[in-house]
Structures are given as structure tokens and as C-alpha cells.
Write a protein that holds these residues in place. Structure first.
Motif, PDB file in Angstrom:
ATOM      1  N   SER A 165       0.830  -1.208   0.000  1.00 31.33           N
ATOM      2  CA  SER A 165       0.000   0.000   0.000  1.00 31.33           C
ATOM      3  C   SER A 165       0.859   1.251   0.000  1.00 31.33           C
ATOM      4  CB  SER A 165      -0.888   0.003   1.250  1.00 31.33           C
ATOM      5  OG  SER A 165      -0.074   0.134   2.408  1.00 31.33           O
ATOM      6  N   ALA A 166       0.240   2.394  -0.277  1.00 28.87           N
ATOM      7  CA  ALA A 166       0.954   3.666  -0.236  1.00 28.87           C
ATOM      8  C   ALA A 166       1.485   3.937   1.165  1.00 28.87           C
ATOM      9  CB  ALA A 166       0.023   4.788  -0.684  1.00 28.87           C
ATOM     10  N   GLU A 167       0.720   3.515   2.181  1.00 31.63           N
ATOM     11  CA  GLU A 167       1.124   3.732   3.562  1.00 31.63           C
ATOM     12  C   GLU A 167       2.399   2.964   3.909  1.00 31.63           C
ATOM     13  OE1 GLU A 167      -1.936   2.896   2.574  1.00 31.63           O
ATOM     14  OE2 GLU A 167      -2.930   4.815   2.937  1.00 31.63           O
ATOM     15  N   ALA A 168       2.605   1.838   3.205  1.00 27.22           N
ATOM     16  CA  ALA A 168       3.775   1.008   3.490  1.00 27.22           C
ATOM     17  C   ALA A 168       5.017   1.463   2.737  1.00 27.22           C
ATOM     18  CB  ALA A 168       3.471  -0.447   3.134  1.00 27.22           C
ATOM     19  N   LYS A 171       8.274   2.565   4.706  1.00 25.87           N
ATOM     20  CA  LYS A 171       8.938   1.436   5.360  1.00 25.87           C
ATOM     21  C   LYS A 171       9.681   0.583   4.339  1.00 25.87           C
ATOM     22  CE  LYS A 171       7.924  -2.615   8.271  1.00 25.87           C
ATOM     23  NZ  LYS A 171       8.419  -3.642   7.343  1.00 25.87           N
TER      24      LYS A 171
END
Length: 269
Positions: A165-168, A171
Motif C-alpha cells: 500500500s501507499a502507507e507502506a 517502510k
């Protein structure tokens, strides 16, 4: 195009903006065909357990088994690089165990580089192999050996919902930089997605290659040879787009063979 691919040549392709392409193969004949077609590398994956031997997941594959496949593919290749997976077990058991396994893949199997699944979890193994002069193809993202940690079955990894995902992305960029710093020769970003995939490509100088969930945003692609040619029983009635339907051709050939034999006609070939 170099007469013989090297790790350096693969890295130079990224700098030149040229896409690299590899296939996952496990046998001499498919490797011969891939070599003739002009692939840049062939990856002997522990996916052989699922796609050729009928296991539920690749974790059951042993080092001795993967060595048989690695040796077979080595005999076929002259130009293309050979990568071979360290199967589940040696890396998880510690650095010395991982190094022993990698040495066997290079010394006995003829591998040009070894692939470590879940490499971001084991940067010390990447460093140890690099120090020993063994190029590492570092796999990270949602990998076969880490999928269960995220509660995603192996069979669901190819779905769009399994992509990063974009959120990942932040990281994953950090993990990619860490693996590059540890000495990885190239990265296998599994289920990258277009956002995280593009971010990682931009963040590191080494090639970022992907299979499941990859796309043109990466430096290169790797595809199961058996998927590219439609070589599996599931492809016979599948509507999924692939480059050929070898399974349907095989079914037609076997059906014709049976008909000729039962009718008393001469068998072809």
C-alpha cells in the motif's frame, strides 16, 4: 547486449534505463528455451514445490531438492545469469547456516547469485554472503516465506489486494536502502504496487525486479516460465491472458494420441 550477462551488466542496465527480464524455471529444457529467447537471468525458485511438485506451499522444499533443479538449469545456460533460492530453513537457523547453504548453491549448483527470501528480516545474512563474495538477490515485500506473518495465504499473494500500500511505501523504501547498504546486488520486490515500487526504484542504485504485483514501474521483471507459456492444468479452461496455452495444446495432443492408439493408427513422432 553482452555475450554473457554479469551482475555488473545487470546493474548497468538500470543506469541505462533498460529493463531486465528473467524467468523462474526448474528444468533443463525450459531453461534452454529461455536462454535461446534471450532472457537476462533464470531464477531457480522454491516455487517449484507448489508449481511442479504439488505442495501446498514452498516451505516444504529442501536445499538438496533445490540443488537438483539448480544443477539442471546450470547445464542449459551460457549467456543468462543463474539465480537460485535458499529455501526456507537455513537463513532462519542463523548466519552460518545461511552461508553454508549459499556456498553449496554456488559450488555444487553453479549459481551466479543466490536469492534470500524475507531478506529485510535477515540483513546480517546478506552482509555475510556479500563478504564471502556471493552476490545476493534480496527478496522483500510480501514474500512466500513471510506471507503468513501478515495473515495472507500463499495462494492469495497474486491478488491486487496483496500489493504493498501507499502507507507502506516509506517502510519499504527504508528496507530497500538497508539491503543495498548490506551489499545486495539486486532486489526482488514482491507485490510492489505502482506507488511503493516506483519509490523504491528511485531510492536505490541497484536493480529492483519484481514478479507478483510488479509492473513497468520496476527496473525489471521476473515471471514463472510455466505461467508465461500456460503450462499447468489450470490454464486449460482459464480466460486469464498469458503468452500461450501449452496446457491446452498438451491436452489436445494427449487426446489425439489416445484416439490414434485405440483406433489402431500409427502413433506420431
Amino acid at each position: 547486449m553482452p555475450e554473457q550477462m554479469t551482475i555488473t551488466a545487470l546493474q548497468e542496465m538500470k543506469r541505462a534505463g533498460k529493463k531486465s527480464i528473467g524467468v523462474v524455471a526448474w528444468d533443463y529444457q525450459i531453461a534452454l528455451i529461455a536462454e535461446r529467447a534471450g532472457v537476462d537471468f533464470v531464477s531457480v525458485g522454491d516455487s517449484v514445490g507448489v508449481n511442479l511438485w504439488g505442495h501446498a506451499n514452498p516451505l516444504e522444499v529442501t536445499l538438496d531438492e533445490i540443488l537438483v533443479c539448480c544443477k539442471a538449469v546450470r547445464r542449459a545456460l551460457k549467456r543468462a545469469l543463474l539465480s537460485c533460492d535458499v529455501p526456507f530453513g537455513p537463513v532462519q537457523e542463523g548466519v552460518e547456516s545461511a552461508l553454508r547453504a549459499a556456498v553449496r548453491l554456488v559450488k555444487e549448483g553453479g549459481a551466479d547469485m543466490v536469492k534470500l527470501d524475507a531478506a529485510a528480516e535477515f540483513p546480517e545474512a546478506v552482509r555475510a554472503l556479500t563478504r564471502a563474495g556471493i552476490p545476493v538477490f534480496a527478496q522483500f515485500g510480501l514474500t512466500p516465506q513471510t506471507a503468513l506473518k501478515y495473515g495472507i495465504p500463499y495462494s492469495a499473494q497474486a491478488s491486487a489486494g496483496a500489493q504493498a500500500s501507499a502507507e507502506a511505501a516509506a517502510k519499504l523504501v527504508a528496507e530497500a536502502k538497508m539491503l543495498e547498504e548490506a551489499g545486495a546486488a539486486c532486489l526482488d520486490f514482491t507485490n510492489s504496487g505502482p506507488v511503493a515500487g516506483a519509490a523504491v526504484v528511485k531510492a536505490v542504485a541497484i536493480p529492483v525486479i519484481g514478479g507478483f504485483g510488479g509492473g513497468p514501474w520496476l527496473d525489471g521483471r521476473v515471471r514463472l516460465a510455466h505461467t508465461a507459456i500456460g503450462y499447468a492444468e489450470k490454464w486449460i479452461d482459464s480466460k486469464t491472458d498469458t503468452y500461450h496455452n501449452t496446457a491446452k495444446a498438451a491436452l489436445d495432443a494427449f487426446t489425439a494420441l489416445i484416439a490414434d492408439a485405440r483406433a489402431g493408427r500409427q502413433i506420431k513422432g
